[in-house]
Scaffold this motif. Structure first.
Motif, PDB file in Angstrom:
ATOM      1  N   TYR A  97      -0.379  -1.001   6.685  1.00  0.00           N
ATOM      2  CA  TYR A  97      -1.242  -2.032   6.112  1.00  0.00           C
ATOM      3  C   TYR A  97      -1.996  -2.697   7.261  1.00  0.00           C
ATOM      4  O   TYR A  97      -1.553  -3.699   7.835  1.00  0.00           O
TER       5      TYR A  97
ATOM      6  N   ASP B 106      -4.333  -1.678  -0.452  1.00  0.00           N
ATOM      7  CA  ASP B 106      -4.628  -1.986   0.959  1.00  0.00           C
ATOM      8  C   ASP B 106      -3.711  -1.253   1.925  1.00  0.00           C
ATOM      9  O   ASP B 106      -3.511  -1.678   3.062  1.00  0.00           O
ATOM     10  N   MET B 107      -3.128  -0.136   1.481  1.00  0.00           N
ATOM     11  CA  MET B 107      -2.313   0.715   2.357  1.00  0.00           C
ATOM     12  C   MET B 107      -3.248   1.723   3.011  1.00  0.00           C
ATOM     13  O   MET B 107      -3.652   2.710   2.401  1.00  0.00           O
TER      14      MET B 107
ATOM     15  N   VAL C 169       4.222  -4.853   3.850  1.00  0.00           N
ATOM     16  CA  VAL C 169       3.264  -4.748   2.744  1.00  0.00           C
ATOM     17  C   VAL C 169       2.346  -5.970   2.771  1.00  0.00           C
ATOM     18  O   VAL C 169       2.813  -7.113   2.854  1.00  0.00           O
ATOM     19  N   SER C 170       1.053  -5.733   2.716  1.00  0.00           N
ATOM     20  CA  SER C 170       0.089  -6.821   2.873  1.00  0.00           C
ATOM     21  C   SER C 170      -1.163  -6.544   2.050  1.00  0.00           C
ATOM     22  O   SER C 170      -1.724  -5.450   2.124  1.00  0.00           O
ATOM     23  N   ASN C 171      -1.590  -7.533   1.278  1.00  0.00           N
ATOM     24  CA  ASN C 171      -2.819  -7.429   0.475  1.00  0.00           C
ATOM     25  C   ASN C 171      -3.837  -8.460   0.907  1.00  0.00           C
ATOM     26  O   ASN C 171      -3.483  -9.591   1.259  1.00  0.00           O
TER      27      ASN C 171
END
Length: 343
Positions: free
Chosen positions: A90, A240-241, A269-271
Motif C-alpha cells: 500500500y 489502493d493495494m 492496509v491503507s486507503n
C-alpha cells in the motif's frame, strides 16, 4: 477450509497441533492422522491437502469427532516459520510516512515493492499479550495486514506463477516500535530491534474459502481494527493495494527460492479518501487506519505535530475481518500491551 494450530504447552511440541476448524469457527477436529503440524502439511501439500479437505467436509456434516473451538487456545497457524518477509504493497502508507518527515518519495516505489525480512522464530498467538520493557520511548504500534503462506516458489518465478503458489491466507498484527525505527534505518542496515514478534489470526484459510472476495491476488474486504474497544480502522484490503500478492511473492523470490511455509505479508492496509487525499478517521466518516503511525503522519501534515499517542501498557488492540454476512473469517487477533518482567 480453515486450519489452526492449538498450543501444546511443551517445548517439544512448540509447532502446535494441527486441527481443521469448522466454517463458523465453533468446532474443530484433530488432523494428526493426516499431518501433526501445519508445516508438515505444507511440506507435502499436494498429497495432504485433499485429505484435509475431506476431513473439513466430514467436520461440517458431523461425521467425525469434534470439540469446541476456542480461539484463546490457538497459537499462530505457524507458531514459527522458516521465512517471514513483509512487503509494503500500500504505497499510500509509504508516501504518507515520507511526507510527514519532509522526504520525497522515489518514483521507483510505485514500480518496485519494498520488503523487509522479519524474525520468524517466535510468533505470538492471536490472544497473547504484547510484552514490552518500555512503553514510553519505543512507540508501540500495531500494523494490521493480510499475509499468505506459500508452497515452494522457484527463484525467478513470475507474478502469475507466484500467485499460483499461495496455499493459505491469514491476518497479522505486525507489531512495530516506531521510536526505534529511525535509529535503525540511519545505520543503513534495516529493521531488527524495531520489529518484535508478530501475531497471526487464529485460523489460516484456503483461497476457495473466501469466494469472490479473493480475486486478482487481493483480499477485497475491510480490515477491522479496534483500539481500546473503539473502531479505529476499516480500510478495504483490496483497495489502493499497489502490488498484488503475486507481485510481492515474485519480488521475494527474485534472487532465491522460497520454501514451503514461507509467509509473505502485504504491509499495512491503507486507503486514501475518496477525493484522493489522506484517509480520514472513522468518526469523520473515513475508513480510518490500520496503524497509529498513519494517523500521526496525517496530524503532522495537517497540524504540524502528532496528537494521537502510541500504545501504552494496558492498551488493547483487536484485528478481524468479516464476510458479507458479518461472520468472522479468520477469528480475532486480540492483544493487550503488558510490561516485561524479565526472563
Amino acid at each position: 477450509m480453515k486450519l489452526a494450530s492449538l498450543k501444546s504447552g511443551s517445548k517439544n511440541e512448540r509447532d502446535g497441533r494441527l486441527v481443521v476448524v469448522s466454517h463458523d469457527l465453533t468446532r474443530y477436529t484433530d488432523a494428526a492422522r493426516i499431518a501433526p503440524t501445519l508445516q508438515a502439511a505444507l511440506d507435502d501439500w499436494a498429497q495432504v491437502e485433499p485429505q484435509l479437505q475431506g476431513l473439513a467436509q466430514s467436520l461440517e456434516v458431523g461425521a467425525v469427532p469434534v470439540e469446541r473451538f476456542h480461539e484463546r487456545e490457538c497459537a499462530s497457524p505457524l507458531p514459527r516459520a522458516f521465512q517471514w518477509a513483509d512487503g509494503s504493497a500500500y504505497v499510500n502508507h509509504v508516501e504518507l510516512v515520507r511526507k510527514a518527515r519532509g522526504a520525497t518519495m522515489p518514483e521507483t516505489f510505485w514500480t518496485d515493492p519494498l520488503m523487509y525480512q522479519g524474525g520468524s522464530d517466535s510468533f505470538l498467538g492471536p490472544r497473547d499479550d504484547i510484552v514490552m520493557a518500555n512503553d514510553q520511548d519505543w512507540g508501540i504500534d500495531m500494523e494490521a495486514e493480510v499475509a499468505v503462506i506459500v508452497d515452494d516458489v522457484p527463484m525467478g518465478a513470475s507474478p502469475a506463477l507466484a500467485a499460483q503458489k499461495i496455499r493459505l491466507i491469514m491476518l497479522v498484527n505486525d507489531v512495530s516500535l516506531r521510536g526505534l525505527i529511525p535509529g535503525e534505518l540511519a545505520k543503513g542496515f534495516g529493521f531488527f530491534q524495531s520489529k518484535p514478534s508478530s501475531a497471526f489470526s487464529p485460523v489460516a484459510v484456503t483461497p476457495d474459502e473466501l469466494g469472490d472476495a479473493w480475486r486478482d491476488g487481493k483480499l477485497h474486504l475491510p480490515m477491522l481494527v479496534e483500539l481500546n474497544n473503539k473502531l479505529f480502522g476499516q480500510a478495504n484490503a483490496g483497495v489502493d493495494m499497489t502490488f498484488d500478492f503475486g507481485q510481492i511473492i515474485a519480488h521475494a523470490a527474485k534472487t532465491r527460492p522460497l520454501g514451503a511455509g514461507a509467509i509473505i505479508g502485504s504491509g499495512t492496509v491503507s486507503n486514501k479518501s475518496p477525493d484522493g487525499g489522506p484517509g480520514k478517521p472513522v468518526d469523520q466518516g473515513g475508513a480510518g487506519y490500520s496503524c497509529i503511525a498513519e494517523i500521526r503522519m496525517i496530524e503532522t501534515i495537517q497540524n504540524g505535530a502528532p496528537a494521537t499517542p502510541f500504545m501504552k501498557f494496558g492498551d488493547q488492540v483487536a484485528i478481524e475481518m468479516k464476510d458479507e454476512d458479518g461472520h468472522s473469517i479468520f477469528g480475532r487477533i486480540e492483544q493487550t500491551v503488558r510490561p516485561y518482567e524479565g526472563p
